[in-house]
Enzyme design. Sequence first.
Site, mmCIF file in Angstrom:
data_model
loop_
_atom_site.group_PDB
_atom_site.id
_atom_site.type_symbol
_atom_site.label_atom_id
_atom_site.label_comp_id
_atom_site.label_asym_id
_atom_site.label_seq_id
_atom_site.Cartn_x
_atom_site.Cartn_y
_atom_site.Cartn_z
ATOM 1 N N LYS A 1 0.842 -1.200 0.000
ATOM 2 C CA LYS A 1 0.000 0.000 0.000
ATOM 3 C C LYS A 1 0.880 1.255 0.000
ATOM 4 O O LYS A 1 0.526 2.260 -0.629
ATOM 5 C CB LYS A 1 -0.914 -0.008 1.217
ATOM 6 C CG LYS A 1 -1.820 1.228 1.350
ATOM 7 C CD LYS A 1 -2.849 1.303 0.236
ATOM 8 C CE LYS A 1 -3.660 2.605 0.281
ATOM 9 N NZ LYS A 1 -4.491 2.730 1.495
ATOM 10 N N SER B 1 -4.663 12.646 -0.866
ATOM 11 C CA SER B 1 -4.850 13.210 0.463
ATOM 12 C C SER B 1 -3.734 14.196 0.799
ATOM 13 O O SER B 1 -3.952 15.170 1.528
ATOM 14 C CB SER B 1 -4.908 12.095 1.520
ATOM 15 O OG SER B 1 -3.704 11.346 1.521
ATOM 16 N N ASN C 1 0.791 4.790 -2.343
ATOM 17 C CA ASN C 1 0.803 6.159 -1.830
ATOM 18 C C ASN C 1 1.999 6.943 -2.361
ATOM 19 O O ASN C 1 1.891 8.142 -2.656
ATOM 20 C CB ASN C 1 0.824 6.160 -0.308
ATOM 21 C CG ASN C 1 -0.421 5.575 0.304
ATOM 22 O OD1 ASN C 1 -0.357 4.807 1.265
ATOM 23 N ND2 ASN C 1 -1.590 5.897 -0.220
#
Length: 314
Positions: A187, A259, A191
């Site tokens: 993961k 984000s 990102n």
Amino acid sequence: MRICFVGAGALGSTIGGTLARGGADVWLIDPFRAHVEAINAHGLRMLEGEVESVAKVTACTSAAEVDGVADLVIVLVKSYHTRDAIRTAAPIIGPQTVVMSLQNGLGHEEILSEEVGRGRVMAGKTYVGGVLLGPGHVRSGVIGKETIIGELDGRLTERAQRISDTFNRAGILTLLSDNILGTMWDKLFINVAGGGITAITGLTYGGLYSLPILEDCALAAISEGIAVAQAAGVKISIVDPRRAWTMASAGLPAEFKTSMLQSLQSGSLTEVEYIHGSVVRWGAKFNVPTPVNAALVALVKGLEYARSDYPGKA
């Protein structure tokens, strides 16, 4: 199962609301008072595609307001708030409470273990998405999005199975892993693919995936992460940087903002030190050069510092 979310922004609300609709006793804890008041007054409004539903959950601004202890505490605050957040959650942590992070990046489990004991802590990563549309109102992306959880030592325990079953009953596709560290690194690569670059350039995914020179930069950053994980002996499933690059944008619209970009645009600190910074720290530990990730960290921190409210700025 009583599940308390410490941090109930877009993602915490999305997962919490979905679990509540599946029958769990869910509490959302968040300092955003308008959000809390809207949820308690009208329920959590959840928009999925063109269909809106209302989840009945209880929200509060402090863990001290929760009635009793939790079976599961899910931490979903910004990375740099992790230690303070779990300390404020002390009133809801009992002898059998499990504490689990679903945050982006690496390093949260170490912080949580220092505060509540390693034996209480589990780890997880989720591909579920959410957007906060307004107080008490979220756009949720749950269908087809995996969540992976596991014990830090790789054991397949009864408590992990119970949590997985609760998530799956609610419609959150959840898998148990005996290699959660590898899952966390996989993961992390996703990102790393766009976080720092979009924060620096201000580009949405549409722009990020339109310029080959930015793709080259992203692939270089991901390659460094893969090399670090391999040097550390982590069992990863993503060994081709282009796979992480492709996965990062899968199913997302061109206007999607990472984000990290959203944090900069809202005036908040980013999680760059837990994403690109994790690659740099692990690289230093295992003597793997990480110049691209180091440059991305430096540039994002420079953008943070440029704001007049940067912590500690003279």
